[in-house]
Motif scaffolding. Structure first.
Motif, PDB file in Angstrom:
ATOM      1  N   PHE A 108       0.830  -1.209   0.000  1.00 54.27           N
ATOM      2  CA  PHE A 108       0.000   0.000   0.000  1.00 54.27           C
ATOM      3  C   PHE A 108       0.863   1.257   0.000  1.00 54.27           C
ATOM      4  CE2 PHE A 108      -2.041   3.290   2.704  1.00 54.27           C
ATOM      5  CZ  PHE A 108      -3.156   3.578   1.936  1.00 54.27           C
ATOM      6  N   LEU A 109       1.973   1.221   0.727  1.00 57.06           N
ATOM      7  CA  LEU A 109       2.821   2.401   0.866  1.00 57.06           C
ATOM      8  C   LEU A 109       3.827   2.571  -0.271  1.00 57.06           C
ATOM      9  CD1 LEU A 109       3.608   2.334   4.700  1.00 57.06           C
ATOM     10  CD2 LEU A 109       1.993   3.823   3.494  1.00 57.06           C
ATOM     11  N   SER A 110       3.933   1.579  -1.143  1.00 58.47           N
ATOM     12  CA  SER A 110       4.960   1.638  -2.182  1.00 58.47           C
ATOM     13  C   SER A 110       4.869   2.868  -3.060  1.00 58.47           C
ATOM     14  CB  SER A 110       4.890   0.381  -3.065  1.00 58.47           C
ATOM     15  OG  SER A 110       5.218  -0.773  -2.335  1.00 58.47           O
ATOM     16  N   ALA A 111       3.653   3.308  -3.357  1.00 54.38           N
ATOM     17  CA  ALA A 111       3.469   4.437  -4.264  1.00 54.38           C
ATOM     18  C   ALA A 111       3.493   5.785  -3.557  1.00 54.38           C
ATOM     19  CB  ALA A 111       2.152   4.277  -5.034  1.00 54.38           C
ATOM     20  N   TRP A 112       3.625   5.782  -2.241  1.00 47.10           N
ATOM     21  CA  TRP A 112       3.648   7.036  -1.500  1.00 47.10           C
ATOM     22  C   TRP A 112       4.996   7.733  -1.678  1.00 47.10           C
ATOM     23  CZ3 TRP A 112       0.562   8.206   3.365  1.00 47.10           C
ATOM     24  CH2 TRP A 112      -0.713   7.614   3.289  1.00 47.10           C
ATOM     25  N   PRO A 113       5.043   9.043  -1.466  1.00 53.42           N
ATOM     26  CA  PRO A 113       6.329   9.741  -1.502  1.00 53.42           C
ATOM     27  C   PRO A 113       7.318   9.083  -0.540  1.00 53.42           C
ATOM     28  CG  PRO A 113       4.521  11.314  -1.402  1.00 53.42           C
ATOM     29  CD  PRO A 113       3.915   9.947  -1.211  1.00 53.42           C
ATOM     30  N   ASP A 114       8.527   8.945  -0.961  1.00 56.79           N
ATOM     31  CA  ASP A 114       9.631   8.308  -0.218  1.00 56.79           C
ATOM     32  C   ASP A 114       9.284   6.880   0.218  1.00 56.79           C
ATOM     33  OD1 ASP A 114       8.088   8.549   2.152  1.00 56.79           O
ATOM     34  OD2 ASP A 114       9.384  10.032   3.073  1.00 56.79           O
ATOM     35  N   GLY A 115       8.392   6.250  -0.535  1.00 57.01           N
ATOM     36  CA  GLY A 115       8.036   4.867  -0.234  1.00 57.01           C
ATOM     37  C   GLY A 115       7.300   4.683   1.072  1.00 57.01           C
ATOM     38  N   GLY A 116       6.688   5.771   1.541  1.00 59.20           N
ATOM     39  CA  GLY A 116       5.933   5.700   2.788  1.00 59.20           C
ATOM     40  C   GLY A 116       6.803   5.684   4.023  1.00 59.20           C
ATOM     41  N   ALA A 117       8.028   6.222   3.917  1.00 63.08           N
ATOM     42  CA  ALA A 117       8.957   6.179   5.054  1.00 63.08           C
ATOM     43  C   ALA A 117       8.398   6.906   6.276  1.00 63.08           C
ATOM     44  CB  ALA A 117      10.304   6.787   4.654  1.00 63.08           C
ATOM     45  N   ALA A 118       7.708   8.030   6.051  1.00 63.63           N
ATOM     46  CA  ALA A 118       7.161   8.790   7.176  1.00 63.63           C
ATOM     47  C   ALA A 118       6.076   7.998   7.893  1.00 63.63           C
ATOM     48  CB  ALA A 118       6.612  10.128   6.695  1.00 63.63           C
ATOM     49  N   VAL A 119       5.230   7.318   7.118  1.00 63.14           N
ATOM     50  CA  VAL A 119       4.178   6.493   7.725  1.00 63.14           C
ATOM     51  C   VAL A 119       4.803   5.300   8.444  1.00 63.14           C
ATOM     52  CG1 VAL A 119       2.144   5.068   7.283  1.00 63.14           C
ATOM     53  CG2 VAL A 119       2.461   7.215   6.031  1.00 63.14           C
ATOM     54  N   ALA A 124       6.168   2.526  13.602  1.00 63.43           N
ATOM     55  CA  ALA A 124       7.165   2.058  14.568  1.00 63.43           C
ATOM     56  C   ALA A 124       7.043   2.784  15.900  1.00 63.43           C
ATOM     57  CB  ALA A 124       8.564   2.253  13.992  1.00 63.43           C
ATOM     58  N   GLU A 125       6.679   4.062  15.842  1.00 58.34           N
ATOM     59  CA  GLU A 125       6.548   4.862  17.064  1.00 58.34           C
ATOM     60  C   GLU A 125       5.272   4.557  17.835  1.00 58.34           C
ATOM     61  OE1 GLU A 125       6.604   8.726  15.435  1.00 58.34           O
ATOM     62  OE2 GLU A 125       8.754   8.703  14.941  1.00 58.34           O
ATOM     63  N   ASN A 126       4.341   3.880  17.190  1.00 53.44           N
ATOM     64  CA  ASN A 126       3.017   3.672  17.804  1.00 53.44           C
ATOM     65  C   ASN A 126       2.670   2.189  17.933  1.00 53.44           C
ATOM     66  OD1 ASN A 126       1.459   6.475  18.075  1.00 53.44           O
ATOM     67  ND2 ASN A 126       2.745   6.559  16.229  1.00 53.44           N
ATOM     68  N   GLY A 127       3.665   1.419  18.339  1.00 57.61           N
ATOM     69  CA  GLY A 127       3.405   0.016  18.664  1.00 57.61           C
ATOM     70  C   GLY A 127       2.968  -0.834  17.500  1.00 57.61           C
ATOM     71  N   GLY A 128       3.430  -0.502  16.296  1.00 57.81           N
ATOM     72  CA  GLY A 128       3.088  -1.304  15.122  1.00 57.81           C
ATOM     73  C   GLY A 128       1.777  -0.939  14.472  1.00 57.81           C
ATOM     74  N   HIS A 129       1.215   0.230  14.804  1.00 57.29           N
ATOM     75  CA  HIS A 129      -0.062   0.665  14.235  1.00 57.29           C
ATOM     76  C   HIS A 129       0.048   2.075  13.661  1.00 57.29           C
ATOM     77  CE1 HIS A 129      -1.525  -2.721  16.608  1.00 57.29           C
ATOM     78  NE2 HIS A 129      -2.655  -2.657  15.936  1.00 57.29           N
ATOM     79  N   TRP A 130      -0.735   2.329  12.615  1.00 58.81           N
ATOM     80  CA  TRP A 130      -0.881   3.669  12.050  1.00 58.81           C
ATOM     81  C   TRP A 130      -1.959   4.372  12.863  1.00 58.81           C
ATOM     82  CZ3 TRP A 130      -3.221   4.962   6.611  1.00 58.81           C
ATOM     83  CH2 TRP A 130      -2.783   6.229   6.190  1.00 58.81           C
ATOM     84  N   PRO A 131      -1.622   5.456  13.561  1.00 59.60           N
ATOM     85  CA  PRO A 131      -2.579   6.078  14.473  1.00 59.60           C
ATOM     86  C   PRO A 131      -3.823   6.617  13.758  1.00 59.60           C
ATOM     87  CG  PRO A 131      -0.349   6.890  14.878  1.00 59.60           C
ATOM     88  CD  PRO A 131      -0.311   6.126  13.583  1.00 59.60           C
ATOM     89  N   VAL A 132      -4.859   6.805  14.545  1.00 60.57           N
ATOM     90  CA  VAL A 132      -6.096   7.426  14.044  1.00 60.57           C
ATOM     91  C   VAL A 132      -5.788   8.843  13.570  1.00 60.57           C
ATOM     92  CG1 VAL A 132      -8.366   8.271  14.771  1.00 60.57           C
ATOM     93  CG2 VAL A 132      -7.559   6.012  15.506  1.00 60.57           C
ATOM     94  N   ALA A 133      -6.405   9.244  12.463  1.00 59.04           N
ATOM     95  CA  ALA A 133      -6.170  10.572  11.896  1.00 59.04           C
ATOM     96  C   ALA A 133      -6.890  11.645  12.707  1.00 59.04           C
ATOM     97  CB  ALA A 133      -6.647  10.614  10.447  1.00 59.04           C
ATOM     98  N   PRO A 134      -6.309  12.850  12.780  1.00 58.78           N
ATOM     99  CA  PRO A 134      -6.973  13.940  13.505  1.00 58.78           C
ATOM    100  C   PRO A 134      -8.141  14.504  12.711  1.00 58.78           C
ATOM    101  CG  PRO A 134      -4.988  14.750  12.438  1.00 58.78           C
ATOM    102  CD  PRO A 134      -5.005  13.267  12.227  1.00 58.78           C
ATOM    103  N   THR A 135      -8.954  15.305  13.368  1.00 61.62           N
ATOM    104  CA  THR A 135     -10.120  15.921  12.728  1.00 61.62           C
ATOM    105  C   THR A 135      -9.733  16.697  11.479  1.00 61.62           C
ATOM    106  OG1 THR A 135     -11.277  16.085  14.851  1.00 61.62           O
ATOM    107  CG2 THR A 135     -12.003  17.564  13.098  1.00 61.62           C
ATOM    108  N   SER A 136      -8.596  17.373  11.502  1.00 56.44           N
ATOM    109  CA  SER A 136      -8.171  18.199  10.375  1.00 56.44           C
ATOM    110  C   SER A 136      -7.960  17.392   9.093  1.00 56.44           C
ATOM    111  CB  SER A 136      -6.880  18.942  10.730  1.00 56.44           C
ATOM    112  OG  SER A 136      -5.848  18.017  11.070  1.00 56.44           O
ATOM    113  N   HIS A 137      -7.713  16.105   9.223  1.00 56.66           N
ATOM    114  CA  HIS A 137      -7.474  15.226   8.068  1.00 56.66           C
ATOM    115  C   HIS A 137      -8.696  15.171   7.136  1.00 56.66           C
ATOM    116  CE1 HIS A 137      -5.778  11.814   5.880  1.00 56.66           C
ATOM    117  NE2 HIS A 137      -6.852  11.089   6.143  1.00 56.66           N
ATOM    118  N   TYR A 138      -9.861  15.435   7.685  1.00 62.35           N
ATOM    119  CA  TYR A 138     -11.113  15.254   6.931  1.00 62.35           C
ATOM    120  C   TYR A 138     -11.668  16.556   6.357  1.00 62.35           C
ATOM    121  CZ  TYR A 138     -10.691  10.787   9.258  1.00 62.35           C
ATOM    122  OH  TYR A 138     -10.205   9.578   9.702  1.00 62.35           O
ATOM    123  N   ALA A 139     -10.955  17.660   6.559  1.00 63.62           N
ATOM    124  CA  ALA A 139     -11.423  18.952   6.039  1.00 63.62           C
ATOM    125  C   ALA A 139     -11.373  18.959   4.509  1.00 63.62           C
ATOM    126  CB  ALA A 139     -10.555  20.077   6.599  1.00 63.62           C
TER     127      ALA A 139
END
Length: 232
Positions: A108-119, A124-139
């Protein structure tokens, strides 16, 4: 009668389709909204990309579903696109709703900028999970404040392995009977792979003048498009 198997995108569960399901059932069809492993009421189930593909295939085969319309929204296009190639003649059509589509050997992350390195770092910082997005993500996606609050409240962190494990295609995407729904507020163009399939005349094209979460912003309109796709 067809059976719709509905799979929502990252961090969401079967509940995300609650406003769409009544319209499909009112048209006389079967509907199976599906929560993938590791999310919502299944949040304690370990999951990777292959787990999610099995979730979809198992739902179809265990219930002996026929004339199936698989619907994958956003991230769920990755497992749904793989599952569509594995259920044989049970498949009527696959519908990608503003979705990513699988590429053999790519995550899924292969096509993201920098191969999804930021995600990947956030996972890795959140126990192996992608955290829930903040409210601003949906604007900017045609959602009301109430709808955004509902999405955020119902979301659960996404298991990281579902985003980093590679897809394995049993059937080329171009061979699938497919419809791609582009939500124009999320971007005027689809992913490059989808643009190629459109240009080649392989897939049906549909568009909605709304954002990336049409099951919340335009559920009735989305249901109409799904019904039309089932008849394509």
């Amino acid at each position: 009668m067809v059976t719709f198997v509905l799979v929502a995108g990252a961090r969401l569960g079967a509940w995300a389709w609650d406003d769409v399901v009544p319209h499909l059932r009112a048209a006389g069809h079967g509907v199976r909204p599906l929560t993938l492993s590791g999310l919502a009421e299944k949040r304690d189930v370990p999951a990777g990309q292959r787990t999610h593909v099995r979730d979809v295939v198992d739902e179809v085969e265990r219930r002996d579903l026929r004339d199936v319309v698989l619907v994958g929204h956003s991230y769920a296009g990755i497992p749904v696109g793989q599952a569509a190639g594995r259920i044989g003649d049970r498949l009527r059509r696959v519908v990608f709703v503003d979705a990513e589509v699988p590429a053999d050997g790519a995550s899924f992350l292969s096509a993201w900028p920098d191969g999804g390195a930021a995600v990947t770092a956030r996972i890795a910082e959140n126990g192996g999970h992608w955290p829930v997005a903040p409210t601003s993500h949906y604007a900017g996606h045609g959602l009301t404040e109430e709808q955004i609050a509902r999405i955020v409240a119902g979301s659960t962190p996404q298991p990281g392995a579902t985003l980093t494990e590679p897809a394995l295609l049993d059937r080329p995407l171009a061979e699938l009977p497919a419809t791609y729904v582009l939500c124009r507020l999320a971007g005027a163009e689809p992913p490059p792979a989808v643009a190629g399939l459109w240009a080649g005349g392989h897939w049906e094209r549909a568009e909605m003048d709304t954002g990336h979460w049409p099951m919340f912003s335009r559920p009735r309109e989305l249901a109409r498009l799904l019904l039309a796709a089932a008849d394509a």
